[in-house]
Design an enzyme around this catalytic site. Structure first.
Site, PDB file in Angstrom:
ATOM      1  CD  GLU A  31      -2.748  -1.369   0.247  1.00  0.00           C
ATOM      2  OE1 GLU A  31      -2.888  -0.731  -0.562  1.00  0.00           O
ATOM      3  OE2 GLU A  31      -3.182  -2.569   0.055  1.00  0.00           O
TER       4      GLU A  31
ATOM      5  CB  CYS B 171      -1.374   6.481   1.933  1.00  0.00           C
ATOM      6  SG  CYS B 171      -2.691   5.416   2.783  1.00  0.00           S
TER       7      CYS B 171
END
Length: 493
Positions: free
Chosen positions: A228, A262
């Protein structure tokens, strides 16, 4: 907890890090070999232990995270870390029985009579490398999926969140033996040794640059990975969408953890004639949420002095190269001796500026003007595929067209960030923004090995059709194939 596992856990901060980590992995492999297919009851018990621990330690967790950041609002920890974790546990507890059940699959003609099935088995020991921005959520969210799938796990916490790492090690140690689930703390040398271990699956959340290093380390052991990674997630506002409403929604999202996320919006595409209105509305909304900054416990600080200095360099670079900066500091407070940084809008950014070249990860938001939607989509498609894409438009058909024409790990229409909290959809990236998923059913599958199984009974038609060729059963099979498979007409486009 076994004495050997205790000794390994206590030794993790000593010199021989690699040897200690290998010993701990060996202990978990030994434990897994005893129970390679945990029952539904065992898996639910592990999830319940985690559920109760989160409720018991929720205040301590918020305090530890705030200490690591020098300030983060407990409310942000509650809504961005605790609540999604509790929801994720509840999701799996409700669905585990169905997810664990073998699936019946289609049986081809040549194998009949037979039964074709798919069995989902645990991978074994899962390694989880955790970043600093949401240290509890990003440690325990993949852990929840791994435990639901029947795995054991080792968790490497970030060296930049030492208080949270120490607390989580204590909490996990109270719930599980170290040969079941354990937390490892330490600097970058520990992280490097950790990623070189021959896990059965490795999860890494962090930057694309470090993700490449992790993937190379995992490749030495042929360890499958879930990465990720993030990237520059765009937000596009259609000309028909109320600009003030878009500004309010984006200001709220960018304020959470002051953009240290993120999936935070990394730049905004705004209709050319509405940029000023957007900036004014964004600033107004942000000032209402954070009327002061310095002593405001609602306004999160930057994780380290180094990260703050990096963000200041990004802003200086933009200003030196001609961008206009709009700094949102309602009280005009001096924040130099703190780790806090005001939210700043960057107007007229150009591709050579740092602000458009790398992921920002902080309270900085470039605003780009566009004349038509195709122009904005072309810009997005010409760059690395992001972890998230945000599009603001009440026209559902037009929104569907944007989803078809763009690639991103996930997307959200008329909002941002919230796609990561939906338990029944996977969370993951695509290309440079990552690979693999966790959350939901896809998370369970990611942490499982899908074993194909064919069951045959007393009658075996495959053998009957075998050599010497030309027998009746083989001829019957050829006749079936001719009836079933015929040339198809190719449609012109």
């Amino acid at each position: 907890m076994s004495t050997a596992a205790n000794l390994v856990t206590e030794a993790l901060d000593d010199a021989d890090v690699s040897s200690d980590l290998k010993s701990l992995l060996k202990a978990q492999r030994k434990r897994f070999a005893v129970d390679p297919m945990p029952t539904l009851q065992t898996r639910v018990k592990r999830l319940n232990l985690l559920h109760n621990a989160l409720l018991t330690h929720r205040d301590a967790i918020a305090e530890a995270i705030s200490a690591d950041f020098s300030n983060r609002a407990p409310a942000e920890t509650e809504i961005a870390e605790m609540l999604p974790l509790l929801e994720g546990i509840a999701y799996y507890r409700k669905r585990l029985k169905r997810l664990m059940k073998p699936q019946r699959r289609h049986t081809p003609s040549a194998l009949r009579p037979a039964r074709v099935e798919l069995h989902y088995q645990p991978m074994g020991v899962v390694g989880i490398v955790v970043p600093w921005n949401f240290p509890v959520f990003l440690a325990l969210s993949p852990l929840i999926g791994a435990l639901a799938a029947g795995n054991l796990a080792m968790i490497k916490m970030s060296e930049f969140t030492p208080a949270t790492g120490a607390l989580l090690k204590q909490i996990i140690g109270q719930c599980f033996g170290a040969d079941e689930v354990c937390v490892v703390n330490g600097d970058v040398s520990v992280a490097e040794a950790f990623t070189r271990l021959p896990f059965d699956h490795l999860v890494f959340t962090g930057s694309t640059q470090v993700g490449r290093i992790v993937m190379r380390a995992a490749a030495e052991n042929l360890t499958p990975v879930t990465l990720e990674l993030g990237g520059k997630s765009p937000a596009i506002i259609h000309d028909s969408f109320p600009i003030e409403e878009a500004a309010r929604r984006l200001a709220f999202a960018k304020g959470i953890n002051v953009g240290q996320i993120c999936i935070a919006p990394d730049y905004v595409f705004c209709p050319e004639d509405r940029v000023e209105t957007f900036c004014d509305a964004f600033a107004t909304s942000f000032k209402q949420a954070y009327p002061t900054l310095r002593e405001n416990t609602d306004y999160t600080a930057i994780i380290t002095d180094r990260q703050k200095a990096r963000l200041q360099r990004v802003l200086s670079d933009a200003e030196e190269k001609g961008a206009q900066l709009i700094t949102i500091n309602p009280g005009n407070e001096n924040l130099d001796d703190t780790r806090k940084l005001p939210m700043t809008l960057v107007l007229n950014p150009t591709p050579d500026m740092l602000v458009l070249r790398g992921e920002i990860f902080g309270p900085v938001l470039p605003v780009l003007a566009y004349r038509d939607l195709d122009e904005a989509l072309a810009y997005v498609n010409d760059r690395d595929r992001p972890l998230a894409l945000y599009y603001f438009d009440y026209d559902a058909a037009r929104a569907d067209d944007v989803l078809r024409r763009t690639h991103s790990g996930g997307a959200c229409i008329n909002d941002s960030l919230t796609q990561a909290t939906a338990d029944d959809i996977p969370f993951g990236g695509v290309g440079p923004s990552g690979m693999g998923h966790y959350h939901g059913e896809e998370g369970f599958r990611s942490f499982s090995h899908a074993k194909g199984v064919v069951r045959k009974g007393r009658i075996n038609t495959t053998m009957l059709a075998g050599p010497p060729w030309g027998n009746r059963v083989f001829k019957a099979l050829q006749w079936v194939m001719k009836r079933k498979f015929r040339p198809v007409k190719i449609q012109s486009e």
